[in-house]
Each structure stands twice: as C-alpha cells, then as structure tokens.
Scaffold this active site. Structure first.
Site, PDB file in Angstrom:
ATOM      1  CD  GLU A 114      45.536  39.605  31.345  1.00  0.00           C
ATOM      2  OE1 GLU A 114      44.616  40.436  31.376  1.00  0.00           O
ATOM      3  OE2 GLU A 114      46.265  39.349  32.337  1.00  0.00           O
ATOM      4  CD  GLU A 152      40.038  39.562  39.328  1.00  0.00           C
ATOM      5  OE1 GLU A 152      40.049  40.642  38.735  1.00  0.00           O
ATOM      6  OE2 GLU A 152      40.997  38.769  39.300  1.00  0.00           O
ATOM      7  NE  ARG A 205      42.595  47.233  31.821  1.00  0.00           N
ATOM      8  CZ  ARG A 205      42.925  46.829  33.037  1.00  0.00           C
ATOM      9  NH1 ARG A 205      43.988  47.325  33.645  1.00  0.00           N
ATOM     10  NH2 ARG A 205      42.188  45.900  33.638  1.00  0.00           N
ATOM     11  NE  ARG A 242      45.429  42.862  32.626  1.00  0.00           N
ATOM     12  CZ  ARG A 242      45.311  42.699  33.940  1.00  0.00           C
ATOM     13  NH1 ARG A 242      45.469  43.726  34.759  1.00  0.00           N
ATOM     14  NH2 ARG A 242      45.018  41.523  34.436  1.00  0.00           N
ATOM     15  NE  ARG A 268      43.229  38.775  42.769  1.00  0.00           N
ATOM     16  CZ  ARG A 268      43.647  39.719  41.926  1.00  0.00           C
ATOM     17  NH1 ARG A 268      43.213  39.696  40.659  1.00  0.00           N
ATOM     18  NH2 ARG A 268      44.463  40.680  42.311  1.00  0.00           N
ATOM     19  NE  ARG A 272      48.455  39.096  38.272  1.00  0.00           N
ATOM     20  CZ  ARG A 272      47.497  39.988  38.165  1.00  0.00           C
ATOM     21  NH1 ARG A 272      47.379  40.704  37.037  1.00  0.00           N
ATOM     22  NH2 ARG A 272      46.649  40.193  39.159  1.00  0.00           N
ATOM     23  CG  ASP A 284      42.673  47.092  37.536  1.00  0.00           C
ATOM     24  OD1 ASP A 284      43.176  46.579  36.520  1.00  0.00           O
ATOM     25  OD2 ASP A 284      42.726  46.573  38.658  1.00  0.00           O
ATOM     26  CE1 TYR A 324      44.094  38.991  36.564  1.00  0.00           C
ATOM     27  CE2 TYR A 324      42.008  39.806  35.701  1.00  0.00           C
ATOM     28  CZ  TYR A 324      42.974  39.804  36.680  1.00  0.00           C
ATOM     29  OH  TYR A 324      42.816  40.599  37.784  1.00  0.00           O
TER      30      TYR A 324
END
Length: 386
Positions: A365, A243, A77, A58, A259, A319, A83, A347
């Site tokens: 992504e 962001e 990750r 990510r 954002r 998204r 996150d 993203y």
C-alpha cells in the site's frame, strides 16, 4: 485528480532507493551477501473510484504460481475505506515476471453490509492448486456469525471455484486469516502440511493456526498463542498478537512474525517459533524484536538462499517508510535495510518466482498523504544492478 496522482506515482517510482547500511554480522561463508535495490515499480491499483464501484483497494496478497505467473489480489472496498462493509476480491495476473498485467477481475462479491476480509493466499505444490482463505462477517457490525471460506484455482489463477464453507469443520469463532500467505511445509516434521495462521476478534484475540494434512480438504486448529486478557476487550499495553505471517526455516521449524496490536512491551513485532509443524508455539520460543519497529500494521517475511527478509512501515506510530530488512541468522540480528518508499505506506506482501533467485517482489500500500491511495509492486534486485 486521478490522472495527476498517476503521473506523480510514475514519476516518483522512477527513483531507485539504495540501501542504508548498518552495522551487521558477517554472513555465513555459504551465504551470498545481498545488496538489494529497487529496479522496477508498477502502480497496480489506484483508489478513488477509478474502476467501477470500488472506492479503496487495500490488503495486498501476492503469490508466485507453480507455472511461473505472479498473482496480485486485494480487498476492493466498495463504498468506504473502513474495514467493515462490502467488498470484491480483486485480482490481476502477470505471466511475464510483472512486466504486463491482465485487466482487473473480481473473483468474489460478498454482497453484504458487513463484508469479508482477505485473507491468506497459498499454494499446494503437490497438486498445483492455489487457495485463498477469507472470513466473512469478521467485525460483527451488521451480522452475528463469522464464516470462513476457501476458494481455489487449478488453472494458474484464470478461474476460481465457488466458495467452500470450512466453518463447518473449524467452528464459527472469528478466525481472520493472515493477511498475507499461508505455507506448505517442504520439510519434516509434517512435510506437505498446509498452514494458515491468523487472529481472532477484539475479545477472543491472539494468534491461531489452521492445519491441513490432506491438501486442503479438511482443516483443524493447531498452535495458538492467546491474548492476555482473553475473553474481554483490550486496552493499550495488553498482550495481543494480531495479524501475522508464518514461514518455514531450513530446519523445518515455523517462524511466525506478528503485529503487536496493543504495543505490549514495545512498538515492535512479536516473534514466535514452532518446532512441531505449527502444532504449538511454546512461550519459551516467543520474544519481541525491538529492531523491527512498527506502527501496528501488517508485515511480511520471506526466506531464500540463507537470507530472511522482512518488510513493513518502519516507524513506531505512523504508516510511513516502507522498509526491507534482511538477516543472515534467521532474524537474530538484522544486517541492513533498504528504504523502498519513504512516504505513506502500509501493508505489504512478498514473493519470489521459483526459477529466479535474484529478484524479490514487494506488493504494498503506497501513497503520499495516505497509504491507501494506491497499491504498487516493486521489483527488487537482491544482488544490485539495474
């Protein structure tokens, strides 16, 4: 299952998505109108445990190096899609304009239950140094103090320095860079300045910028635009720019696109502008761009030859629909748009190679059911044609 996903992505990426024309202003006589089209696309990383300990890839970082290479980086990750948690900083490198890529390498390994967040990548053109700034312990789930680190490469991304703790200079309040890229000013005021902008945590949130006038040796805080309320938890409808991505316009000003974390005023982006090298972002230079709808996600912007480009998942709540837009008047109006990927997408980051003004690269992504299924690089011909 992983092989079926790869075949599906390769098949789907063979399609070329043409731009959807909207009513648009006529560009300046000195600006060549663009007609972008996706001409190539490559799957860079596939999530799902296909490489070692990595579960999910990510947070795309993309940069063109002074020597003409492309670098892609992301947060690998280890055990989950959340996150928080331990991560590698993964990297791949291309020296032939994205045709072939080096094997995945892991630049850093945080070895921590509450890992790092990447971050911002940026280049000092004067010293030919590539930097990555990232924060460790951004979420405070299993640790208490955030630490900001800086790594650099002076050999075109082949090797990287040990992490340098710059919280010793700027303090330990949470500063989460980007994610995306920082900028080096090419124009006055403060020509040569390095600017990295980011955001805070849930309570101490908003936009914050770090500045360096000595090629990344020392850093200090510059312009901020804090959330309202500040120093308390947020709820839906609060003002909370998050962001963000800065860039420099031809007049030397810094345009920052952020954002809108709690959808204050709209499901759209927050725009700010600084005329003093990111020392300040006056309230009178802040507005909401209702054309740039968003589902609360990272977005990217890029400027080249009189055209401002913007990419994000263009939907108010989901998204999906990764879209490239372009403007001939610094974002006052948007001329038209190109659907890069209509399904799950998140993203994104953009860059261009210095010697090639006709192609834009978008690293994003991409998925079918979820945007975290893979990370893909699209090559966009700005003036049409295969």
């Amino acid at each position: 299952m992983a092989e079926r996903k790869v075949r599906m992505f390769v098949y789907i990426s063979c399609f070329v998505f043409l731009s959807t024309v909207t009513s648009s202003p006529i560009p300046s006589v000195n600006v060549k109108p663009v007609s972008p089209v996706v001409v190539e696309e490559q799957l860079i990383w596939l999530s799902g445990g296909s490489e070692g300990e990595v579960d999910i890839y990510r947070t795309p970082l993309l940069v063109a190096t002074p020597r003409g290479s492309l670098l892609v980086l992301c947060g690998a990750r280890k055990y989950s899609s959340g996150d928080a948690g331990p991560k590698f900083l993964a990297i791949r490198r291309s020296t032939d304009k994205g045709q072939t890529w080096s094997p995945t390498a892991f630049v850093t390994d945080d070895r921590s239950p509450d890992g790092f967040n990447p971050g911002s990548i940026f280049v000092d053109e004067t010293t030919s140094t590539i930097f990555v700034m990232y924060v460790h312990c951004a979420h405070h789930y299993k640790c208490n103090v955030s630490t900001l680190y800086l790594i650099n490469s002076t050999d075109d991304g082949l090797t990287w320095s040990h992490p340098r703790n710059i919280s010793e200079q700027v303090g330990t309040a949470t500063f989460d860079p980007g994610p995306g890229y920082g900028v080096q000013k090419k124009l006055d005021p403060y020509k040569g300045r390095l600017i990295v902008c980011g955001h805070g945590d849930q309570q101490h949130s908003g936009v914050f910028c770090l500045l360096s006038d000595d090629h990344g040796n020392t850093w200090r805080y510059g312009g901020t635009r804090k959330s309202i309320p500040y120093n308390q938890s947020k709820k839906a409808g609060d003002f909370d720019p998050d962001e963000n991505q800065p860039l420099e316009l031809p007049d030397g000003s810094i345009l920052l696109n952020a954002r809108n974390e709690h959808t204050y005023h709209c499901h759209c982006r927050v725009i700010m502008r600084s005329f003093d090298g990111a020392e300040s972002f006056p309230l009178e230079n802040l507005y909401f761009d209702e054309k740039l709808i968003e589902p609360r996600a990272m977005a990217s912007q890029w400027y080249s030859n009189g055209v401002l480009f913007f990419s994000n998942p263009a939907h108010q709540t989901k998204r999906i629909n990764l879209t490239l837009r372009w403007s001939y008047d610094n974002g006052t109006t948007w001329a038209s748009s190109l659907t890069v990927w209509p399904e799950a997408s998140g993203y994104s980051g953009m860059t261009m190679l210095g010697e090639d003004s006709e192609h834009l690269y978008i690293f994003y992504e991409k998925g079918v059911k979820s945007s975290i299924e893979s990370m893909s690089l699209a090559k966009v011909a700005l003036y049409g044609g295969l």
